[in-house]
Design a protein around this motif. Structure first.
Motif, PDB file in Angstrom:
ATOM      1  N   LEU A 268       0.829  -1.202   0.000  1.00 37.04           N
ATOM      2  CA  LEU A 268       0.000   0.000   0.000  1.00 37.04           C
ATOM      3  C   LEU A 268       0.867   1.257   0.000  1.00 37.04           C
ATOM      4  CD1 LEU A 268      -2.880   1.073   0.076  1.00 37.04           C
ATOM      5  CD2 LEU A 268      -2.739   1.011   2.570  1.00 37.04           C
ATOM      6  N   ASN A 269       1.962   1.249   0.755  1.00 40.69           N
ATOM      7  CA  ASN A 269       2.875   2.396   0.750  1.00 40.69           C
ATOM      8  C   ASN A 269       3.469   2.628  -0.628  1.00 40.69           C
ATOM      9  OD1 ASN A 269       2.608   3.249   3.382  1.00 40.69           O
ATOM     10  ND2 ASN A 269       4.247   1.948   4.136  1.00 40.69           N
ATOM     11  N   TYR A 270       3.897   1.571  -1.300  1.00 41.26           N
ATOM     12  CA  TYR A 270       4.452   1.718  -2.649  1.00 41.26           C
ATOM     13  C   TYR A 270       3.410   2.261  -3.620  1.00 41.26           C
ATOM     14  CZ  TYR A 270       8.730  -0.753  -1.402  1.00 41.26           C
ATOM     15  OH  TYR A 270       9.925  -1.105  -0.843  1.00 41.26           O
ATOM     16  N   LEU A 271       2.187   1.787  -3.512  1.00 38.52           N
ATOM     17  CA  LEU A 271       1.123   2.293  -4.380  1.00 38.52           C
ATOM     18  C   LEU A 271       0.852   3.778  -4.122  1.00 38.52           C
ATOM     19  CD1 LEU A 271      -1.398  -0.682  -4.351  1.00 38.52           C
ATOM     20  CD2 LEU A 271       0.014   0.089  -6.254  1.00 38.52           C
ATOM     21  N   LEU A 272       0.829   4.165  -2.865  1.00 34.54           N
ATOM     22  CA  LEU A 272       0.579   5.567  -2.531  1.00 34.54           C
ATOM     23  C   LEU A 272       1.742   6.460  -2.955  1.00 34.54           C
ATOM     24  CD1 LEU A 272      -1.150   5.208   0.937  1.00 34.54           C
ATOM     25  CD2 LEU A 272      -2.204   5.824  -1.233  1.00 34.54           C
ATOM     26  N   TYR A 273       2.982   5.987  -2.779  1.00 39.47           N
ATOM     27  CA  TYR A 273       4.134   6.752  -3.244  1.00 39.47           C
ATOM     28  C   TYR A 273       4.104   6.897  -4.766  1.00 39.47           C
ATOM     29  CZ  TYR A 273       6.445   6.525   1.316  1.00 39.47           C
ATOM     30  OH  TYR A 273       6.782   6.651   2.628  1.00 39.47           O
ATOM     31  N   GLY A 274       3.759   5.830  -5.451  1.00 38.44           N
ATOM     32  CA  GLY A 274       3.652   5.894  -6.907  1.00 38.44           C
ATOM     33  C   GLY A 274       2.571   6.855  -7.352  1.00 38.44           C
ATOM     34  N   PHE A 275       1.432   6.827  -6.673  1.00 41.49           N
ATOM     35  CA  PHE A 275       0.330   7.731  -7.014  1.00 41.49           C
ATOM     36  C   PHE A 275       0.722   9.180  -6.752  1.00 41.49           C
ATOM     37  CE2 PHE A 275      -3.670   9.939  -5.944  1.00 41.49           C
ATOM     38  CZ  PHE A 275      -4.279   9.836  -7.178  1.00 41.49           C
ATOM     39  N   SER A 276       1.409   9.439  -5.647  1.00 46.77           N
ATOM     40  CA  SER A 276       1.834  10.813  -5.375  1.00 46.77           C
ATOM     41  C   SER A 276       2.851  11.277  -6.417  1.00 46.77           C
ATOM     42  CB  SER A 276       2.415  10.941  -3.966  1.00 46.77           C
ATOM     43  OG  SER A 276       3.612  10.211  -3.851  1.00 46.77           O
ATOM     44  N   GLY A 277       3.721  10.381  -6.853  1.00 46.03           N
ATOM     45  CA  GLY A 277       4.659  10.733  -7.921  1.00 46.03           C
ATOM     46  C   GLY A 277       3.947  11.073  -9.213  1.00 46.03           C
ATOM     47  N   LEU A 278       2.900  10.310  -9.525  1.00 48.53           N
ATOM     48  CA  LEU A 278       2.118  10.595 -10.729  1.00 48.53           C
ATOM     49  C   LEU A 278       1.452  11.961 -10.642  1.00 48.53           C
ATOM     50  CD1 LEU A 278       0.381   7.141 -11.333  1.00 48.53           C
ATOM     51  CD2 LEU A 278       2.347   8.085 -12.531  1.00 48.53           C
ATOM     52  N   CYS A 279       0.867  12.274  -9.505  1.00 52.27           N
ATOM     53  CA  CYS A 279       0.186  13.564  -9.348  1.00 52.27           C
ATOM     54  C   CYS A 279       1.163  14.728  -9.389  1.00 52.27           C
ATOM     55  CB  CYS A 279      -0.595  13.575  -8.042  1.00 52.27           C
ATOM     56  SG  CYS A 279      -1.994  12.455  -8.024  1.00 52.27           S
ATOM     57  N   PHE A 280       2.264  14.617  -8.643  1.00 45.68           N
ATOM     58  CA  PHE A 280       3.254  15.688  -8.652  1.00 45.68           C
ATOM     59  C   PHE A 280       3.870  15.855 -10.043  1.00 45.68           C
ATOM     60  CE2 PHE A 280       3.882  14.976  -3.930  1.00 45.68           C
ATOM     61  CZ  PHE A 280       3.308  16.178  -3.564  1.00 45.68           C
ATOM     62  N   GLY A 281       4.129  14.764 -10.722  1.00 42.01           N
ATOM     63  CA  GLY A 281       4.743  14.839 -12.047  1.00 42.01           C
ATOM     64  C   GLY A 281       3.832  15.483 -13.076  1.00 42.01           C
ATOM     65  N   ALA A 282       2.551  15.159 -13.023  1.00 42.10           N
ATOM     66  CA  ALA A 282       1.607  15.741 -13.985  1.00 42.10           C
ATOM     67  C   ALA A 282       1.453  17.241 -13.766  1.00 42.10           C
ATOM     68  CB  ALA A 282       0.256  15.045 -13.869  1.00 42.10           C
ATOM     69  N   SER A 283       1.332  17.664 -12.522  1.00 41.56           N
ATOM     70  CA  SER A 283       1.166  19.097 -12.283  1.00 41.56           C
ATOM     71  C   SER A 283       2.459  19.864 -12.556  1.00 41.56           C
ATOM     72  CB  SER A 283       0.677  19.350 -10.854  1.00 41.56           C
ATOM     73  OG  SER A 283       1.626  18.905  -9.928  1.00 41.56           O
ATOM     74  N   ALA A 284       3.595  19.296 -12.195  1.00 36.77           N
ATOM     75  CA  ALA A 284       4.869  19.983 -12.439  1.00 36.77           C
ATOM     76  C   ALA A 284       5.150  20.110 -13.930  1.00 36.77           C
ATOM     77  CB  ALA A 284       6.008  19.240 -11.752  1.00 36.77           C
ATOM     78  N   SER A 285       4.783  19.105 -14.707  1.00 39.05           N
ATOM     79  CA  SER A 285       5.039  19.180 -16.143  1.00 39.05           C
ATOM     80  C   SER A 285       4.167  20.243 -16.800  1.00 39.05           C
ATOM     81  CB  SER A 285       4.812  17.825 -16.803  1.00 39.05           C
ATOM     82  OG  SER A 285       3.455  17.462 -16.718  1.00 39.05           O
ATOM     83  N   ARG A 286       2.959  20.400 -16.344  1.00 43.00           N
ATOM     84  CA  ARG A 286       2.067  21.410 -16.907  1.00 43.00           C
ATOM     85  C   ARG A 286       2.640  22.809 -16.702  1.00 43.00           C
ATOM     86  NH1 ARG A 286      -0.879  23.889 -20.311  1.00 43.00           N
ATOM     87  NH2 ARG A 286      -2.547  25.132 -19.485  1.00 43.00           N
ATOM     88  N   TYR A 287       3.041  23.099 -15.480  1.00 41.44           N
ATOM     89  CA  TYR A 287       3.580  24.422 -15.194  1.00 41.44           C
ATOM     90  C   TYR A 287       4.980  24.609 -15.763  1.00 41.44           C
ATOM     91  CZ  TYR A 287      -0.551  25.074 -12.428  1.00 41.44           C
ATOM     92  OH  TYR A 287      -1.850  25.180 -12.047  1.00 41.44           O
ATOM     93  N   SER A 288       5.699  23.528 -15.973  1.00 37.95           N
ATOM     94  CA  SER A 288       7.016  23.631 -16.603  1.00 37.95           C
ATOM     95  C   SER A 288       6.888  23.997 -18.071  1.00 37.95           C
ATOM     96  CB  SER A 288       7.787  22.321 -16.455  1.00 37.95           C
ATOM     97  OG  SER A 288       8.097  22.096 -15.112  1.00 37.95           O
ATOM     98  N   VAL A 289       5.882  23.478 -18.740  1.00 36.15           N
ATOM     99  CA  VAL A 289       5.642  23.858 -20.138  1.00 36.15           C
ATOM    100  C   VAL A 289       5.297  25.343 -20.209  1.00 36.15           C
ATOM    101  CG1 VAL A 289       4.095  23.556 -22.114  1.00 36.15           C
ATOM    102  CG2 VAL A 289       4.983  21.564 -20.921  1.00 36.15           C
ATOM    103  N   LEU A 290       4.454  25.801 -19.300  1.00 37.17           N
ATOM    104  CA  LEU A 290       4.110  27.228 -19.293  1.00 37.17           C
ATOM    105  C   LEU A 290       5.337  28.093 -18.997  1.00 37.17           C
ATOM    106  CD1 LEU A 290       0.707  27.079 -17.380  1.00 37.17           C
ATOM    107  CD2 LEU A 290       1.068  27.357 -19.824  1.00 37.17           C
ATOM    108  N   ALA A 291       6.192  27.645 -18.088  1.00 34.21           N
ATOM    109  CA  ALA A 291       7.411  28.393 -17.783  1.00 34.21           C
ATOM    110  C   ALA A 291       8.348  28.408 -18.980  1.00 34.21           C
ATOM    111  CB  ALA A 291       8.106  27.771 -16.571  1.00 34.21           C
TER     112      ALA A 291
END
Length: 100
Positions: free
Chosen positions: A7-30
């Motif tokens: 469960l910890n690995y799944l939650l860490y993976g999910f948090s990585g997916l969420c952080f990566g998607a939002s960071a990539s969006r704002y990185s494209v804008l930057a």
């Protein structure tokens, strides 16, 4: 491996997916803001877009190194999402720019 570790690995993976998607969006804008500032004023124009440059450095290097230090699964998912969606978003910007 017990259930809590999985469960910890799944939650860490999910948090990585969420952080990566939002960071990539704002990185494209930057990146777009940096390119526009460079096209208008050359290297001196980058001073007006310093926030985008700082965000790109943090999103692409500082945060992933910190995240991988905490969990490799989350860091891997972060980089996978960041690279995929950054590439997809930047290509969309380039294609829209050609149509104008």
């Amino acid at each position: 491996m017990d259930f809590s570790e999985i469960l910890n690995y799944l939650l860490y993976g999910f948090s990585g997916l969420c952080f990566g998607a939002s960071a990539s969006r704002y990185s494209v804008l930057a990146t777009v803001n940096l390119l526009e500032a460079y096209k208008k004023n050359g290297l001196t124009g980058l001073g007006s877009a310093w926030f985008g440059l700082v965000f790109l450095i943090i999103a692409a290097f500082v945060f992933p190194v910190w995240f991988i230090g905490r969990t490799t699964v989350g860091g891997f998912c972060y980089y996978a999402m960041f690279i995929y969606f950054y590439n997809k978003g930047y290509q969309l910007y380039v294609n829209n720019r050609r149509r104008r």
